[in-house]
Design a protein around this motif. Structure first.
Motif, PDB file in Angstrom:
ATOM      1  N   SER A 182      24.513  77.716  10.015  1.00 13.87           N
ATOM      2  CA  SER A 182      23.212  77.061   9.746  1.00 13.87           C
ATOM      3  C   SER A 182      23.012  75.808  10.597  1.00 13.87           C
ATOM      4  O   SER A 182      22.457  74.814  10.141  1.00 13.87           O
ATOM      5  N   LEU A 183      23.498  75.841  11.802  1.00 20.13           N
ATOM      6  CA  LEU A 183      23.325  74.703  12.700  1.00 20.13           C
ATOM      7  C   LEU A 183      22.510  75.139  13.913  1.00 20.13           C
ATOM      8  O   LEU A 183      22.589  76.296  14.332  1.00 20.13           O
ATOM      9  N   ALA A 184      21.757  74.168  14.456  1.00 22.59           N
ATOM     10  CA  ALA A 184      20.893  74.491  15.593  1.00 22.59           C
ATOM     11  C   ALA A 184      21.692  74.949  16.811  1.00 22.59           C
ATOM     12  O   ALA A 184      21.226  75.731  17.612  1.00 22.59           O
ATOM     13  N   ALA A 186      24.590  76.542  16.726  1.00 25.40           N
ATOM     14  CA  ALA A 186      25.616  77.526  16.337  1.00 25.40           C
ATOM     15  C   ALA A 186      25.798  78.618  17.389  1.00 25.40           C
ATOM     16  O   ALA A 186      26.914  79.097  17.598  1.00 25.40           O
TER      17      ALA A 186
END
Lengths: 295, 175
Positions: B35-37, B39
């Motif tokens: 859930s990270l930009a 990733a």
């Protein structure tokens, strides 16, 4: 003395072999770099073979990824719970307001649905085949520097085929580009290679939604230079035969540096469960109606 | 001498696949939905850091062919240009090997600087290849983000790699 023990000639040999070893090492690198360049050419020419290899490898790695990502999912769920718990009162108030608004919309929608059915009967309108939904879980983010994609845990065994549209409850995520037995790869709308024919706003203006590897794709080739405004709804048009028509994509976000950008309904950070939209083998999505039938 | 060679040989045969498998597993773990930009950039960044660190500190555990296999795995796993991951990983391995004499005996800060320099050389190379592959200019922001991420995560990846090496007991540190 050392020479007498017989060790010196070996040392000499080792020392004298140093340039040979260095040359061999350099040759190894040259060979491997050449092979890597060869792989790039193979990837360009033999796309089918490469995709087959990727599909098969996805089947092997998918269970491992699912196992490895379990703690990540757990931690994410825990963090979400904590965040929700902190905003419980505010969230409850917001949901109550939304519920009241949705109940009003429900009455309006029922009225419109009845009217729509009547008009369809009058016109003898054929809505086309119903869509079948296959639920899946997004198990990993397998994009890369120049790509945006996810891996889902359903494949050929569940009837997944290349080209099927993939959605979350909010809107379109992307389409299936590669299918294995038990897994499939989905290229996201935001991928730089993604081009989606869309209809924008109440005027149903034709345009192309183009991915740019950011969270906000760009709206390009707007039909006849028509104006689109922030907040205008974006739906798939069904043209090109990739996506069925009428799937919600997002809204117009506004202009940035002269480019019209879209705000997608999908939160790209929170893709967990998705639905693959299947209209049946050989169906032209553009001709198909988008009536719901869960399967 | 024969005994020494035999012990080394058995050791080599065990440590090479064990290290490659550990790197593969780490790459797989990095593809989890974080859930990270950034990733989608994590697998390549992690692979580059691990290949660089292992090539620098434990060259016997990850030889050039090992770097090639790590890159190939990255290519097969991710949706990026096929072969690009292999090329960048082998280039990373090569650059680490050329700096080994100078960097291996020094601290992590020097290794970090070495990795940043190597990444700066590899980033434009991968952008050019990706652009040539697609016959269009690719956005350069993901390349820069990839470069920044690789440099940013290096110390933590180095620590993890060191732990892996200790667990597998494969390391003969190159100092």
């Amino acid at each position: 003395m050392a020479r007498d023990s017989g060790l010196a000639p070996i040392d000499d040999l080792v020392e004298s072999s140093q340039p040979v070893r260095t040359a061999l090492k350099r040759f190894t690198y040259v060979l491997l770099i050449g092979s890597a360049v060869g792989l790039i050419f193979i990837g360009k020419i033999e796309t089918v073979v490469v995709e087959k290899i990727r599909a098969n490898s996805s089947d092997i790695t998918a269970p491992v990824v699912e196992l490895l990502s379990a703690p990540v999912r757990l931690a994410r769920a825990g963090a979400d719970h904590l965040a929700n718990f902190a905003n419980l009162i505010e969230e409850n108030k917001r949901l109550e307001e939304e519920n009241t608004r949705l109940l009003q919309w429900r009455v309006f929608a029922k009225k419109l649905e009845a009217e729509n059915q009547e008009l369809k009967k009058l016109l003898r309108f054929d809505p086309g085949p119903d869509a079948r939904f296959i639920s899946a879980r997004a198990i990993s983010e397998i994009g890369g520097t120049f790509a945006r994609a996810i891996l889902i845990n359903v494949g050929e065994r569940r009837g997944i085929r290349t080209g099927l549209a993939v959605m979350t409850g909010e809107g379109v995520v992307g389409r299936v580009i590669n299918v294995g037995e038990k897994s499939a790869r989905v290229i996201l709308l935001t991928d730089i290679n993604s081009r989606t024919p869309v209809l924008v706003g109440e005027g149903r203006t034709r345009a192309i939604l183009e991915g740019n590897n950011s969270d906000n794709p760009q709206i390009k080739f707007i039909d006849n230079g028509a104006s689109v405004f922030p907040g205008d709804l974006i739906l798939t048009s069904g043209h090109g035969g990739i996506y069925p028509p009428g799937l919600p994509v997002g809204v117009v976000a506004g202009e940035i540096d002269g480019k019209t950008m879209a705000q997608t309904f999908v939160d790209w950070r929170k893709i967990e469960f998705v639905r693959v939209v299947d209209l049946g083998e050989g169906e032209d999505p553009a001709k198909a109606g988008f009536s719901k039938r869960d399967g | 001498m024969a005994e020494r060679r035999e012990r080394f040989s058995a050791h080599t045969w065990l440590k090479v696949p064990a290290t490659i498998c550990a790197v593969w597993l780490a790459i797989l773990f990095s593809t989890a939905p974080w859930s990270l930009a950034i990733a989608n950039l994590a697998p390549a960044a992690l692979a580059h850091c691990m290949v660089f660190y292992l090539s620098l500190r434990y060259p016997d555990a990850l030889r050039p062919a090992g770097g090639f296999l790590v890159g190939l795995f990255l290519d097969v796993l991710t949706g990026t240009v096929f072969g690009l991951g292999t090329l960048t990983c082998i280039a990373m391995h090569f650059m680490a090997s050329t700096q080994r004499r100078f960097l291996a005996s020094r601290g992590i800060i020097h290794s970090w600087i070495g990795l940043a320099i190597a990444s700066c050389a590899i980033a434009p190379l991968s952008w050019i290849i990706a652009s040539l592959y697609a016959f269009s200019f690719q956005p350069w922001t993901p390349t820069l983000a990839q470069l920044a991420l690789t440099a940013a995560i290096f110390p933590i990846v180095a620590l993890i790699t060191e732990v892996i090496v200790v667990i597998l007991s494969v390391g003969e540190k190159n100092t």
